[in-house]
Write an enzyme that holds these catalytic residues in place. Structure first.
Site, PDB file in Angstrom:
ATOM      1  N   ARG A 125       0.802  -1.236   0.000  1.00  0.00           N
ATOM      2  CA  ARG A 125       0.000   0.000   0.000  1.00  0.00           C
ATOM      3  C   ARG A 125       0.827   1.276   0.000  1.00  0.00           C
ATOM      4  O   ARG A 125       1.887   1.337   0.631  1.00  0.00           O
ATOM      5  CB  ARG A 125      -0.923  -0.009   1.224  1.00  0.00           C
ATOM      6  CG  ARG A 125      -1.993  -1.084   1.117  1.00  0.00           C
ATOM      7  CD  ARG A 125      -2.797  -1.241   2.383  1.00  0.00           C
ATOM      8  NE  ARG A 125      -3.887  -2.200   2.167  1.00  0.00           N
ATOM      9  CZ  ARG A 125      -3.733  -3.531   2.230  1.00  0.00           C
ATOM     10  NH1 ARG A 125      -2.550  -4.066   2.535  1.00  0.00           N
ATOM     11  NH2 ARG A 125      -4.757  -4.331   1.989  1.00  0.00           N
ATOM     12  N   HIS A 151      -0.922  -2.510  -4.565  1.00  0.00           N
ATOM     13  CA  HIS A 151      -0.375  -3.380  -5.610  1.00  0.00           C
ATOM     14  C   HIS A 151      -0.334  -2.740  -6.999  1.00  0.00           C
ATOM     15  O   HIS A 151      -0.688  -3.369  -8.010  1.00  0.00           O
ATOM     16  CB  HIS A 151      -1.166  -4.690  -5.671  1.00  0.00           C
ATOM     17  CG  HIS A 151      -1.026  -5.547  -4.434  1.00  0.00           C
ATOM     18  ND1 HIS A 151       0.028  -5.460  -3.565  1.00  0.00           N
ATOM     19  CD2 HIS A 151      -1.840  -6.527  -3.921  1.00  0.00           C
ATOM     20  CE1 HIS A 151      -0.125  -6.339  -2.579  1.00  0.00           C
ATOM     21  NE2 HIS A 151      -1.250  -6.990  -2.768  1.00  0.00           N
ATOM     22  N   HIS A 194       2.979 -12.666  -5.803  1.00  0.00           N
ATOM     23  CA  HIS A 194       1.880 -12.845  -4.850  1.00  0.00           C
ATOM     24  C   HIS A 194       1.362 -14.286  -4.839  1.00  0.00           C
ATOM     25  O   HIS A 194       0.146 -14.508  -4.764  1.00  0.00           O
ATOM     26  CB  HIS A 194       0.760 -11.876  -5.221  1.00  0.00           C
ATOM     27  CG  HIS A 194      -0.086 -11.446  -4.075  1.00  0.00           C
ATOM     28  ND1 HIS A 194      -0.780 -12.329  -3.290  1.00  0.00           N
ATOM     29  CD2 HIS A 194      -0.347 -10.216  -3.570  1.00  0.00           C
ATOM     30  CE1 HIS A 194      -1.441 -11.661  -2.363  1.00  0.00           C
ATOM     31  NE2 HIS A 194      -1.192 -10.379  -2.511  1.00  0.00           N
ATOM     32  N   ASP A 199      -1.542  -9.905   8.291  1.00  0.00           N
ATOM     33  CA  ASP A 199      -1.486  -9.164   7.030  1.00  0.00           C
ATOM     34  C   ASP A 199      -0.536  -7.997   7.274  1.00  0.00           C
ATOM     35  O   ASP A 199      -0.921  -6.843   7.232  1.00  0.00           O
ATOM     36  CB  ASP A 199      -2.891  -8.691   6.636  1.00  0.00           C
ATOM     37  CG  ASP A 199      -2.943  -8.187   5.194  1.00  0.00           C
ATOM     38  OD1 ASP A 199      -1.881  -8.120   4.553  1.00  0.00           O
ATOM     39  OD2 ASP A 199      -4.048  -7.851   4.725  1.00  0.00           O
ATOM     40  N   GLU A 210       5.309 -12.485   0.646  1.00  0.00           N
ATOM     41  CA  GLU A 210       5.626 -11.548  -0.424  1.00  0.00           C
ATOM     42  C   GLU A 210       6.852 -10.737  -0.005  1.00  0.00           C
ATOM     43  O   GLU A 210       6.746  -9.794   0.774  1.00  0.00           O
ATOM     44  CB  GLU A 210       4.448 -10.596  -0.652  1.00  0.00           C
ATOM     45  CG  GLU A 210       3.121 -11.273  -0.887  1.00  0.00           C
ATOM     46  CD  GLU A 210       1.944 -10.359  -0.553  1.00  0.00           C
ATOM     47  OE1 GLU A 210       1.886  -9.222  -1.029  1.00  0.00           O
ATOM     48  OE2 GLU A 210       1.079 -10.788   0.226  1.00  0.00           O
TER      49      GLU A 210
END
Ligand code: BGC
Length: 380
Positions: free
Chosen positions: A109, A134, A207, A280, A345
């Site tokens: 982000r 992304h 991803h 996350d 990632e």
């Protein structure tokens, strides 16, 4: 001129696979090429399957440079497909968005979809609430890449893309090259390179969602994870880092020694678990060098499969598929439900363009962006 020379040199080792080859099945040693599907706009999507002598197969499509299938042996030598993917490429624009894809120009982000370079403010597409995620509305995951093949015992694909000045609001013509190489030892190496003609920001990643029990075979909470990362980046409600680097000790974010992903994933008394809806977040490696280093290990007890991650990057977004909701139906007809896959990632920190204390993601003309990540499979 320099670019042309580089291109000619590259063509000497990589075979060009133009659209004209795509209706016929072409096999370079260790690489099978086939038509994968057609997009809503009529564009044809081609798949390239890399295979090594051990029998591991990694299938990658030119749409998004997406890994759609990846087989790995279990402790009894049985191969299963351990990555999430779909068979109709159109679904990569819907519920399967980002699954297995190359992400750019900026993975993760950027707050409010804005950043400045030398006093000029750039505005990006906001596709995640008030933020840009992304690479924006049509990131690298949504583009058809040029593909060149190089067969052999360690087959590889070279994917390239020109992201034009202003693409999704980012400055500079960015030439991007990603090389996927399947090694004899069951590892897939991903080499990312880019150059620009104007100062810009960049944070490329892949991803892939993994499930070492096999795609669609339940959630990933029983997988055991270890990460060489003593700190993570707490986030706000929009999942933007607050700027703090927080010690993992004494929190559900401590994976310094291996334990089950599910052990503390639902400890919503921890505000960060609550904000992330599970994991996350971005973990910061103890080794801040840009050497290729071992950073994470995953073990799935039922299959005995292991996956090790090596990278030159300083951090990793560990995401536990908290937004998977069964809407994406996988290639063998199984629904990808809540937490049916996890992602590691590798990357620079989210929102770096707006946080000057974070390692820089600025790329200047004359410089070459180069990062490498390796995912290596084994059994225990
Ligand atoms: C992000 C998640 C997001 C997901 C989309 C991850 O990298 O951290 O918040 O939902 O990508 O696939």
């Amino acid at each position: 001129m320099k670019r042309i020379i580089v291109l000619i040199a590259a063509m000497a080792v990589f075979a060009c696979s133009g659209k004209s080859n795509q209706s016929t099945n072409m096999t370079d040693k260790g690489i099978t090429v086939k038509h994968y599907g057609t997009l809503a706009n009529g564009d044809s999507v081609t798949s390239y399957t890399l295979k090594n002598a051990k029998g591991m197969e990694v299938e990658i499509i030119d749409l998004g440079g997406t890994i759609v299938r990846w087989t790995a042996p279990d402790k009894n030598g049985k191969f299963d497909d351990i990555t999430l993917g779909v068979s109709d490429p159109k679904v990569y624009f819907g519920p399967a968005r980002y699954l297995g894809a190359l992400i750019g120009r900026f993975g993760n982000r950027i707050a409010k979809g804005k950043f400045s370079i030398d006093g000029t403010e750039y505005t990006l597409a906001k596709n995640n609430g008030p933020n840009s995620l992304h690479g924006g509305r049509s990131g690298f995951n949504a583009k058809i890449w040029n593909v060149e093949t190089k067969g052999g015992s360690e087959p590889s694909l070279k994917l390239s893309l020109l992201s034009k000045d202003g693409d999704e609001g980012y400055p500079g013509n960015l030439n991007v090259e990603v090389i996927y190489t399947l090694s004899k030892d069951n590892s897939l190496k991903i080499d990312y390179k880019a150059t620009t003609d104007k100062k810009t920001v960049i944070n490329l990643t892949n991803h892939a969602y993994f499930n070492l029990k096999g795609e669609g075979n339940g959630d990933i909470l029983d997988h055991e994870l270890q990460m060489a990362a003593g700190k993570f980046l707490p986030v706000d409600a929009g999942l933007i880092p607050t700027g703090e680097l927080k010690d993992v000790k004494g929190t559900p974010f401590d994976f310094l020694t291996s334990h089950k992903i599910g052990d503390k994933i639902n400890e919503t008394s921890d505000n960060q678990i609550k904000l992330g809806g599970g994991y996350d977040h971005c973990w910061v490696f103890d080794d801040a060098s840009d050497k290729l280093k071992a950073v994470a290990k995953v073990y799935e007890p039922a299959s005995g499969r292991t996956m090790e991650v090596f990278t030159t990057e300083p951090a990793v977004q560990f995401y536990t598929g908290n937004f998977l909701d069964g809407k994406a139906v996988g290639k063998t007809g199984k629904k990808y439900e809540y937490r049916y896959g996890f992602c590691l990632e590798t990357q620079h920190f989210p929102d770096s363009p707006n946080q000057s204390a974070f390692p820089t993601t600025l790329l200047k003309p004359g410089e070459t962006y180069h990062t490498t990540t390796v995912y290596k499979f084994g059994v225990k």
